[in-house]
Design a protein around this motif. Structure first.
Motif, PDB file in Angstrom:
ATOM      1  N   ILE A 181       3.986   0.979   2.308  1.00  0.00           N
ATOM      2  CA  ILE A 181       3.804  -0.094   3.310  1.00  0.00           C
ATOM      3  C   ILE A 181       3.844  -1.456   2.632  1.00  0.00           C
TER       4      ILE A 181
ATOM      5  N   GLY B  55      -1.847  -8.732   7.879  1.00  0.00           N
ATOM      6  CA  GLY B  55      -1.963  -8.879   6.424  1.00  0.00           C
ATOM      7  C   GLY B  55      -3.023  -9.888   5.997  1.00  0.00           C
TER       8      GLY B  55
ATOM      9  N   GLU C 114     -14.959  -8.569   5.890  1.00  0.00           N
ATOM     10  CA  GLU C 114     -14.864  -8.180   7.289  1.00  0.00           C
ATOM     11  C   GLU C 114     -16.079  -7.346   7.683  1.00  0.00           C
TER      12      GLU C 114
ATOM     13  N   ALA D  83       2.818  -4.684   2.781  1.00  0.00           N
ATOM     14  CA  ALA D  83       1.796  -5.390   3.559  1.00  0.00           C
ATOM     15  C   ALA D  83       1.906  -6.907   3.445  1.00  0.00           C
TER      16      ALA D  83
ATOM     17  N   THR E 244      -6.487  -9.682   5.836  1.00  0.00           N
ATOM     18  CA  THR E 244      -7.487  -9.150   4.900  1.00  0.00           C
ATOM     19  C   THR E 244      -6.855  -8.852   3.546  1.00  0.00           C
ATOM     20  N   THR E 245      -5.640  -8.336   3.568  1.00  0.00           N
ATOM     21  CA  THR E 245      -4.946  -8.037   2.309  1.00  0.00           C
ATOM     22  C   THR E 245      -4.769  -9.318   1.487  1.00  0.00           C
TER      23      THR E 245
ATOM     24  N   TYR F 165       0.904  -1.167   0.000  1.00  0.00           N
ATOM     25  CA  TYR F 165       0.000   0.000   0.000  1.00  0.00           C
ATOM     26  C   TYR F 165       0.936   1.207   0.000  1.00  0.00           C
TER      27      TYR F 165
ATOM     28  N   ALA G 253      -2.306 -11.454  14.342  1.00  0.00           N
ATOM     29  CA  ALA G 253      -2.789 -10.257  15.031  1.00  0.00           C
ATOM     30  C   ALA G 253      -3.335  -9.235  14.036  1.00  0.00           C
ATOM     31  N   ASN G 254      -3.952  -8.195  14.579  1.00  0.00           N
ATOM     32  CA  ASN G 254      -4.392  -7.060  13.783  1.00  0.00           C
ATOM     33  C   ASN G 254      -3.249  -6.501  12.959  1.00  0.00           C
ATOM     34  N   GLY G 255      -3.486  -6.242  11.688  1.00  0.00           N
ATOM     35  CA  GLY G 255      -2.467  -5.614  10.857  1.00  0.00           C
ATOM     36  C   GLY G 255      -1.458  -6.581  10.278  1.00  0.00           C
TER      37      GLY G 255
END
Ligand SMILES: Nc1ncnc2c1ncn2[C@@H]1O[C@H](COP(=O)(O)OP(=O)(O)O)[C@@H](O)[C@H]1O
Ligand SMILES: [Mg+2]
Length: 234
Positions: free
Chosen positions: A14, A39, A83, A16, A41-42, A11, A35-37
């Motif tokens: 970033i 990757g 999500e 990802a 969903t990406t 992104y 964890a959150n972040g």
């Protein structure tokens, strides 16, 4: 049936996804934890062709998908349940379900699937005329899954279906996921609830900072003390 090799995505600056390798055998449940972040969903967005990776290969049943449109992927049976259970709040339950079948031409089969989904989710059946925005969180998640099933998935991509739901509803959602799989649909399950995910998964990947940090069968992952401590909270 699905294979990602060395997939990278940025992104802007970033990074990802960093060289992701992932496989989903036909008929299996594979979970993608982290964890959150991390990757997760990406990764799903790459698979459903919402974003184009900068590097790597992506095959579905041996064919490259990197030039296939997201709507063609839906026609091939790869269905993304996003999500935050994005249902259409002003439309009824029935209308939301029917939207899931908008690309299908096999109208008789669509009708049969609709009946099957009503049996699978009795709570939705009782509320077919109710607008989706007035459903509880758990009911909205069931509707989001039901709508995805109306697309006749061969591979269902589920992004954090348990997020923010009460424990008894989460149990119900996981039982439903298992049932969908037993009836023949492969599933890629993105979750932060590692415990429950391992219970129903054939194989799991743990993402950390855009990389596959660990992978294995539930037995292999549970058997590793460090992993248990870090990711399974035991
Ligand atoms: N649209 C976006 N623009 C910029 N950065 C993004 C965007 N979406 C996600 N990211 C970043 O990419 C990384 C991975 O995000 P994501 O795939 O959503 O993680 P997860 O689903 O595992 O929580 C995070 O660092 C996140 O901040
Ligand atoms: Mg996410």
């Amino acid at each position: 049936m699905l294979k990602l090799n060395n997939i990278s995505f940025y992104y802007g600056k970033i990074h990802a996804l960093k060289s992701i390798n992932l496989e989903i055998p036909k008929g299996s449940i594979v979970s993608l934890l982290g964890a959150n972040g991390a990757g997760k969903t990406t990764t799903l967005k790459v698979i459903s062709r919402l974003i184009q990776p900068s590097e790597g290969t992506y095959e579905l049943n041996g064919d490259s998908m990197l030039k296939t449109s997201s709507s063609n992927l839906v026609k091939k049976g790869v269905i993304h349940c996003p999500e935050n259970r994005r249902v259409f709040p002003l439309l009824s339950v029935e209308e939301n379900l029917n939207i899931g079948a908008y690309l299908r031409k096999d109208k008789q089969k669509v009708k049969e699937d609709y009946e099957k989904i009503c049996i699978m989710f009795p709570r939705l059946k009782e509320r077919l005329k109710q607008v989706a925005g007035t459903l509880s969180g758990g009911e909205q998640q069931m509707l989001a899954i039901g709508r995805s099933l109306m697309g006749a998935p061969k591979l269902l991509l589920l992004d954090e279906p348990s997020l923010g739901l009460a424990p008894n509803i989460i149990q119900e959602i996981f039982r439903t996921i298992k049932k969908i799989n037993v009836e023949g649909t492969a599933i890629l399950l993105v979750e932060q609830n590692a415990h429950l995910s391992l219970e129903i998964s054939d194989y799991s990947y743990i993402l950390e900072n855009g990389r596959v940090a660990l992978q294995g069968t539930p037995e292999e992952l549970r058997g590793n003390k460090d992993i248990s401590k870090l990711y399974l909270g035991v």
